[in-house]
Design an enzyme around this catalytic site. Structure first.
Site, mmCIF file in Angstrom:
data_model
loop_
_atom_site.group_PDB
_atom_site.id
_atom_site.type_symbol
_atom_site.label_atom_id
_atom_site.label_comp_id
_atom_site.label_asym_id
_atom_site.label_seq_id
_atom_site.Cartn_x
_atom_site.Cartn_y
_atom_site.Cartn_z
ATOM 1 C CB CYS A 99 -6.072 -77.131 -36.440
ATOM 2 S SG CYS A 99 -5.678 -75.629 -37.363
ATOM 3 C CG HIS A 392 -4.819 -78.507 -41.764
ATOM 4 N ND1 HIS A 392 -5.645 -79.293 -40.978
ATOM 5 C CD2 HIS A 392 -4.608 -77.357 -41.049
ATOM 6 C CE1 HIS A 392 -5.925 -78.652 -39.858
ATOM 7 N NE2 HIS A 392 -5.315 -77.476 -39.877
ATOM 8 C CB CYS A 422 -0.650 -77.259 -32.659
ATOM 9 S SG CYS A 422 -0.384 -77.112 -34.453
#
Length: 436
Positions: A99, A392, A422
Site C-alpha cells: 500500500c 484505496h 501502513c
C-alpha cells in the site's frame, strides 16, 4: 534528535513536486470494471503530461507501481511510456511496496534527482481490483508444465487423469499475508482489541472521513487534481469518486455486521476502505529545472522514511514507526506541521496509530525514543477525509495523498504536511512535504 538530512541535489536544489493528478477512484466492478491497471496508468500519465504542457522528452524517468500485477504486463511503467507517446528512450521500471507503493516510486525518482542522473521524472501507481489475475491450482499448474514436456498423447492423458475436479477450479488472488495467513482485517481486529478501540469510535472516524470527502468535492477542492475519464462504451464521463457516502448518518454505520471476527469483532465494511480501481501520478524535478521550464512547483519533498516491523501482531503500525523518523530527518516536530494525512486502511488501524503517536510509553519501550512523537491535532488530521471515503487502489493511494496535501497546504498559505501509510508485510512509509 539526530541531525536533519536535507533532500537536495549536488547543486543544492530542492526536490520539487511540480504537479499531480489522479483518476476518480471507483469501487470494485463499477465505473472501471474491465479496465486493467495499465490502462488506468496510461490515462493518468497521458493527461498529466497534457495538462502540465511539459515537453514529453523532458521526462527522463518513469517509476510506477502496481500491487496486484498482471502476468501479461509485468513492467507497468514501461507499458505506460510506450502507450502515452512519451520518448521511447525514457527509462522506466516498476516497484512494489504494497500500500506504500507510490511512496516508494516518489522516493526512487527523488533519489535519481539527488544523484544527478535525471532532472525530471514521473512517479505513481495504479491498481484494479476489477481486473484480477485469476490463477489455477498448484496441481493443475504442475500438470500443465508436465503436459508441455510430454511426448505422446497417452502421456498427456495420463497426466490429466491424475487431476481431481477441485484442481480445475480457478484460484483468486490471495487476500492473506503469505508468511502468516492473516488477513489485514484480522490484524485490524487484533489492534482494536489490544488498544481498546470501540466499534463506536471506528464508525465515528469512518463517518468523519466520508463527510469531509463529500464536503471537499462540494466545495470544488478536488476538481483540479482529479481528471475526467471516459471508458467503453464512452457514453458517460466518470469524474468523481463513487465510494463517498455524503448522505449517510452515523446510525447507518451501526447496522453493518463485523466482517472478520463475526462474533466479537468491530471491523466492518463501513469502517474499512473498500476494494477500489484507480491511478495517480506526480511529476518531480530539480528546483532549477522547474525554473528553467517556467513552472511553479506545488511544493517540495522535505524528507521520507520507510520502516518494517513484525507481521504477527500490530502489523499495521507503520505510521507510528515511520512518522518520527521522517520528522527527525526533516528537522521538524509534530507541532511544526500544518497538515497530517494518514492512510485509513481501517478505522481501527488509524485510531491505534494516532493513539501510539501520542504515547510516551510506546516511544520509550518500543521505539527507544526519549519522548512521544506527539498528539495529532484533530484540526490538522485528514482534513479532506481519507481512504475510507475515497477508496484505496493500492499503488495509487500515496500519490493521491501527496497531491491532495500539497494543494491544501497551498490553499492555507503554505507550511509543512506529513503523509503516512501502513502497508502489508509490516511496512510503513512517511513523507514530509513543504509548500510555499
Amino acid at each position: 534528535m539526530r541531525q536533519a538530512l536535507p533532500l537536495v541535489t549536488r547543486q543544492g536544489d530542492r526536490i520539487a513536486i511540480v504537479s499531480g493528478l489522479r483518476t476518480p477512484f471507483a469501487r470494485q466492478a463499477t465505473a472501471f470494471h474491465g479496465i486493467p491497471a495499465v490502462d488506468l496508468g496510461k490515462m493518468v500519465v497521458g493527461e498529466l503530461l497534457a495538462r502540465s504542457e511539459i515537453p514529453a522528452d523532458a521526462i527522463e524517468q518513469l517509476v510506477f507501481g502496481q500491487v496486484v500485477q498482471m502476468p501479461e504486463a509485468p513492467n507497468i511503467a514501461r507499458e505506460i511510456v510506450l502507450g502515452t507517446g512519451m520518448n521511447v528512450h525514457t527509462g522506466a521500471y516498476s516497484v512494489s511496496r504494497a500500500c506504500a507503493t507510490s511512496f516508494q516510486a516518489v522516493a526512487n525518482v527523488a533519489e535519481s534527482l539527488m544523484a544527478g542522473t535525471i532532472r525530471a521524472g514521473i512517479a505513481g501507481g495504479a491498481d484494479s481490483s476489477s481486473v484480477l489475475p485469476i490463477g489455477v491450482s498448484k496441481a493443475l499448474a504442475r500438470a500443465l508444465v508436465d503436459v508441455n514436456k510430454a511426448r505422446t498423447t497417452r502421456q498427456r492423458l495420463t497426466l490429466f487423469s491424475r487431476l481431481r475436479l477441485r484442481d480445475l477450479l480457478p484460484v483468486p488472488p490471495a487476500v492473506a499475508e503469505y508468511s502468516t495467513g492473516l488477513r489485514m482485517g484480522d490484524t485490524a481486529e487484533q489492534m482494536a482489541k489490544t488498544y481498546g478501540i470501540t466499534r463506536e469510535q471506528q464508525d465515528a472516524l469512518a463517518h468523519r472521513s466520508h463527510q469531509r470527502a463529500a464536503q471537499a468535492w462540494a466545495e470544488g477542492k478536488l476538481a483540479e487534481e482529479v481528471m475526467t475519464t471516459y471508458v467503453p462504451p464512452y457514453k458517460n464521463p466518470f469524474a468523481e469518486d463513487n465510494n463517498i457516502r455524503g448522505t449517510s448518518t452515523l446510525a447507518d454505520y451501526a447496522k453493518l455486521r463485523p466482517a472478520f471476527d463475526r462474533k466479537h469483532g468491530s471491523v466492518t465494511a463501513a469502517n474499512s476502505t473498500p476494494l477500489t480501481d484507480g491511478a495517480a501520478a506526480v511529476i518531480l524535478m530539480t528546483e532549477s529545472r522547474a525554473k528553467e521550464l517556467g513552472l511553479r512547483p506545488l511544493g517540495y519533498l522535505r524528507s521520507y522514511a520507510f520502516t518494517a516491523i513484525d507481521v504477527w501482531q500490530d502489523m499495521l503500525l507503520g505510521p507510528a514507526w515511520s512518522t518520527p523518523l521522517a520528522l527527525e530527518r526533516a528537522g521538524l516536530t509534530m507541532a511544526d506541521l500544518t497538515l497530517f494525512d494518514m492512510h485509513e486502511a481501517f478505522a481501527a488501524q488509524t485510531l491505534a496509530n494516532l493513539q501510539l503517536l501520542g504515547s510516551e510509553r510506546f516511544a520509550r519501550e518500543v521505539l527507544g525514543r526519549a519522548q512521544a512523537t506527539g498528539e495529532v491535532d484533530d484540526a490538522k488530521f485528514n482534513v479532506l477525509g481519507g481512504s475510507i471515503a475515497y477508496g484505496h487502489p493500492f499503488a495509487a493511494t500515496g500519490a493521491r495523498m501527496i497531491t491532495q496535501t500539497l494543494h491544501e497546504l497551498r490553499r492555507r498559505g503554505g507550511g509543512f504536511g506529513l503523509v503516512t501509510a501502513c502497508a502489508a508485510g509490516g511496512l510503513g512509509a512517511a513523507m514530509v512535504l513543504e509548500a510555499e
